[in-house]
Design a protein around this motif. Structure first.
Motif, mmCIF file in Angstrom:
data_model
loop_
_atom_site.group_PDB
_atom_site.id
_atom_site.type_symbol
_atom_site.label_atom_id
_atom_site.label_comp_id
_atom_site.label_asym_id
_atom_site.label_seq_id
_atom_site.Cartn_x
_atom_site.Cartn_y
_atom_site.Cartn_z
ATOM 1 N N THR A 196 0.815 -1.220 0.000
ATOM 2 C CA THR A 196 0.000 0.000 0.000
ATOM 3 C C THR A 196 0.852 1.275 0.000
ATOM 4 O O THR A 196 0.294 2.366 -0.086
ATOM 5 C CB THR A 196 -0.989 0.074 1.181
ATOM 6 O OG1 THR A 196 -0.297 0.376 2.402
ATOM 7 C CG2 THR A 196 -1.782 -1.218 1.327
ATOM 8 N N GLN A 197 2.158 1.164 0.079
ATOM 9 C CA GLN A 197 3.007 2.351 0.113
ATOM 10 C C GLN A 197 3.429 2.761 -1.294
ATOM 11 O O GLN A 197 3.168 2.071 -2.276
ATOM 12 C CB GLN A 197 4.236 2.093 0.983
ATOM 13 C CG GLN A 197 3.918 1.879 2.456
ATOM 14 C CD GLN A 197 5.161 1.692 3.294
ATOM 15 O OE1 GLN A 197 6.058 0.918 2.954
ATOM 16 N NE2 GLN A 197 5.228 2.405 4.408
ATOM 17 N N SER A 198 4.106 3.902 -1.354
ATOM 18 C CA SER A 198 4.624 4.441 -2.610
ATOM 19 C C SER A 198 6.039 4.949 -2.348
ATOM 20 O O SER A 198 6.460 5.093 -1.190
ATOM 21 C CB SER A 198 3.747 5.596 -3.090
ATOM 22 O OG SER A 198 3.864 6.701 -2.190
ATOM 23 N N PRO A 199 6.804 5.249 -3.401
ATOM 24 C CA PRO A 199 8.138 5.818 -3.177
ATOM 25 C C PRO A 199 8.108 7.088 -2.331
ATOM 26 O O PRO A 199 8.939 7.264 -1.425
ATOM 27 C CB PRO A 199 8.642 6.089 -4.597
ATOM 28 C CG PRO A 199 8.004 5.000 -5.415
ATOM 29 C CD PRO A 199 6.627 4.863 -4.823
ATOM 30 N N TYR A 251 14.144 4.657 -5.339
ATOM 31 C CA TYR A 251 12.920 4.081 -4.774
ATOM 32 C C TYR A 251 12.091 3.446 -5.897
ATOM 33 O O TYR A 251 11.236 4.108 -6.500
ATOM 34 C CB TYR A 251 12.072 5.154 -4.095
ATOM 35 C CG TYR A 251 12.716 5.866 -2.930
ATOM 36 C CD1 TYR A 251 12.510 5.438 -1.619
ATOM 37 C CD2 TYR A 251 13.502 6.998 -3.135
ATOM 38 C CE1 TYR A 251 13.071 6.098 -0.549
ATOM 39 C CE2 TYR A 251 14.079 7.667 -2.063
ATOM 40 C CZ TYR A 251 13.862 7.214 -0.776
ATOM 41 O OH TYR A 251 14.428 7.886 0.283
ATOM 42 N N PRO A 252 12.322 2.166 -6.228
ATOM 43 C CA PRO A 252 11.440 1.509 -7.199
ATOM 44 C C PRO A 252 10.003 1.485 -6.674
ATOM 45 O O PRO A 252 9.761 1.331 -5.469
ATOM 46 C CB PRO A 252 12.016 0.096 -7.294
ATOM 47 C CG PRO A 252 13.448 0.232 -6.853
ATOM 48 C CD PRO A 252 13.424 1.293 -5.796
ATOM 49 N N GLY A 253 9.038 1.621 -7.564
ATOM 50 C CA GLY A 253 7.633 1.634 -7.171
ATOM 51 C C GLY A 253 6.886 0.454 -7.772
ATOM 52 O O GLY A 253 6.974 0.205 -8.973
ATOM 53 N N GLN A 254 6.163 -0.265 -6.924
ATOM 54 C CA GLN A 254 5.297 -1.328 -7.426
ATOM 55 C C GLN A 254 4.018 -0.708 -7.965
ATOM 56 O O GLN A 254 3.557 0.327 -7.464
ATOM 57 C CB GLN A 254 4.978 -2.331 -6.318
ATOM 58 C CG GLN A 254 4.078 -3.485 -6.725
ATOM 59 C CD GLN A 254 4.689 -4.386 -7.782
ATOM 60 O OE1 GLN A 254 5.009 -3.924 -8.877
ATOM 61 N NE2 GLN A 254 4.842 -5.658 -7.452
ATOM 62 N N THR A 255 3.428 -1.323 -8.979
ATOM 63 C CA THR A 255 2.203 -0.811 -9.581
ATOM 64 C C THR A 255 1.006 -1.638 -9.135
ATOM 65 O O THR A 255 1.133 -2.811 -8.783
ATOM 66 C CB THR A 255 2.297 -0.853 -11.114
ATOM 67 O OG1 THR A 255 2.408 -2.219 -11.538
ATOM 68 C CG2 THR A 255 3.489 -0.065 -11.609
ATOM 69 N N GLN A 256 -0.157 -1.015 -9.179
ATOM 70 C CA GLN A 256 -1.378 -1.727 -8.810
ATOM 71 C C GLN A 256 -1.728 -2.779 -9.848
ATOM 72 O O GLN A 256 -2.393 -3.774 -9.540
ATOM 73 C CB GLN A 256 -2.523 -0.735 -8.631
ATOM 74 C CG GLN A 256 -3.674 -1.277 -7.805
ATOM 75 C CD GLN A 256 -4.594 -0.177 -7.325
ATOM 76 O OE1 GLN A 256 -4.704 0.881 -7.940
ATOM 77 N NE2 GLN A 256 -5.276 -0.414 -6.214
ATOM 78 N N ALA A 257 -1.267 -2.597 -11.073
ATOM 79 C CA ALA A 257 -1.506 -3.599 -12.098
ATOM 80 C C ALA A 257 -0.753 -4.893 -11.794
ATOM 81 O O ALA A 257 -1.219 -5.987 -12.106
ATOM 82 C CB ALA A 257 -1.088 -3.062 -13.471
ATOM 83 N N ALA A 258 0.419 -4.763 -11.156
ATOM 84 C CA ALA A 258 1.210 -5.946 -10.814
ATOM 85 C C ALA A 258 0.742 -6.588 -9.518
ATOM 86 O O ALA A 258 0.898 -7.801 -9.333
ATOM 87 C CB ALA A 258 2.690 -5.574 -10.700
ATOM 88 N N ASN A 259 0.182 -5.787 -8.617
ATOM 89 C CA ASN A 259 -0.336 -6.301 -7.350
ATOM 90 C C ASN A 259 -1.350 -5.287 -6.838
ATOM 91 O O ASN A 259 -1.032 -4.105 -6.683
ATOM 92 C CB ASN A 259 0.791 -6.499 -6.336
ATOM 93 C CG ASN A 259 0.320 -7.134 -5.044
ATOM 94 O OD1 ASN A 259 -0.369 -6.512 -4.239
ATOM 95 N ND2 ASN A 259 0.685 -8.384 -4.832
#
Length: 418
Positions: free
Chosen positions: A171-174, A196-204
């Motif tokens: 649930t966090q962001s960079p 700070y790599p960011g995960q996307t909502q499309a991936a999870n």
């Protein structure tokens, strides 16, 4: 799980600002509040012809608006006022919430508290020191694409600098992670780059790094290839000191940091795992939940996939209700593979009053290869972080500063500042 009562954050905030901390804590934990002070005597009846006096807590009549133009028309109620902004939560109340433990602790209450807490403050351009940069980038390869942010301190003038890669939790962001860990402030003070790599909502859907997928635990495949690609993109753009690239993360990001250290020991000189899990602790969603509850099992330490140990620093609260503390021991077991099990153990207390135990393991040359911090009474939060970000406990030892010390010492110095 026990039923969690709804929390009146406005009332908890009011009690805290009035210094009534016992009542605020009781309200947050769902306990009965101490009996309130006796109500004052009612105001005397007003003199004839005068309006009644209003007592504290008494309901007020609604003023009516006279008719416009036609004096015989009906009086109307005033237009509704827009709802007031929720009050800011005082830092003292945040500290109280951060110290709550047990079934009614902050981990279980977080879904109920989230709406009453102010949103994290992003580390935007307006807050940057003159000359510093915090820029948004993107990297793509055959595995997909991920955004990332890069912090370049104002002290940078072309000289090679160390690089620390920070992997956020679910649930966090960079921006949120940068605010909570204060890593940019340390970069400004000490002199290093932060990605700070960011995960996307499309991936999870929850923006968790997919540490539990077998395909996302392998070198040059899936998410590891993307994170390594981001590192190499930064190294191609800016001068990064040779052999001085490090990776750290929280929760799912901590588990992914352990994977990166195992998959790329030639790229990362050291790893920081905060409230995370060991590489190989899970291979799918079902085993992920089992590992979070009870660890990955005795085989985890033997399946890190590494050709040599990577220097590792571990932080974990012993009251973590999200990722069981046994996972910290499994991370440590992977990191000390082939080392003697004896450790130098010290105990202390942070300036905020949190007790900790710190164990340092050394190699044959006397260099610190593994450092494990057990944070007594802490839950699932970044120790010593800022309340400007999510999932932080400001009262704990400063995990960010200790990780930077461990990384940049290259095993030579192990003096902790807590």
């Amino acid at each position: 799980m026990p039923t969690i009562p709804r929390i009146d954050m406005t009332e908890a905030t009011r009690l805290t600002r009035e210094g009534r901390l016992d009542e605020a804590m009781a309200l947050l934990q769902g306990r009965a509040r101490p009996a309130p002070d006796p109500a004052p005597d009612p105001a005397p009846d007003p003199a004839p012809g005068r309006a009644p006096a209003f007592r504290a807590g008494a309901s007020r009549p609604i003023d009516m608006v006279p008719p416009a133009g036609d004096p015989t028309g009906p009086w109307t109620a005033p237009p509704a006022k827009p709802p007031a902004e929720p009050p800011a939560v005082p830092e003292q109340l945040r500290a109280l919430m951060g110290r709550m433990t047990g079934p009614a602790g902050l981990d279980d209450l977080m879904p109920h508290l989230r709406d009453g807490l102010p949103r994290p403050v992003p580390s935007g351009r307006a807050d940057l020191p003159p000359g510093a940069r915090f820029e948004e980038r993107s990297f793509a390869n055959a595995a997909g694409a991920r955004p990332y942010k890069l912090y370049v301190p104002s002290t940078f003038d072309g000289q090679p600098l160390p690089l620390i890669v920070m992997l956020h939790g679910c649930t966090q962001s960079p921006d949120d992670f940068a605010a909570g860990t204060r890593m940019n402030e340390l970069a400004e003070e000490i002199g290093f780059l932060v990605a700070y790599p960011g995960q996307t909502q499309a991936a999870n859907m929850q923006r968790c790094w997919n540490w539990f997928n077998a395909a996302d635990q392998q070198r040059d495949r899936g998410e590891p290839s993307l994170i390594a690609g981001i590192v190499r993109a930064v190294m191609a753009e800016l001068p990064v000191a040779e052999g001085r690239v490090y990776v750290a993360g929280l929760s799912a990001g901590g588990a992914k940091a352990a994977i990166m250290g195992a998959a790329y020991p030639d790229l990362f000189a050291a790893v920081g795992v905060h409230s995370g899990l060991a590489c190989g602790a899970a291979r799918d969603m079902g085993s992920a939940f089992a590992a979070m509850r009870q660890g990955g099992g005795p085989d985890t330490a033997r399946h890190g996939g590494r050709t040599r140990p990577t220097r590792t620093i571990v932080f974990h609260g012993d009251r973590d209700g999200t990722v069981h503390p046994v996972n910290a021991d499994e991370v440590a077991a992977q990191a000390r593979a082939g080392l003697p099990h004896q450790a130098e153990v010290t105990r202390g207390r942070s300036p905020g009053g949190v007790a900790y135990t710190r164990a340092v393991h050394r190699d044959d040359d006397g260099d610190a290869v593994l450092e494990q911090w057990t944070l007594h009474g802490l839950g699932h939060a970044w120790s010593g972080g800022s309340p400007a970000g999510s999932y932080t406990d400001p009262l704990g030892p400063d995990a960010s500063r200790e990780m930077v010390r461990f990384f940049l010492s290259d095993g030579g110095s192990d003096e902790a500042g807590a």
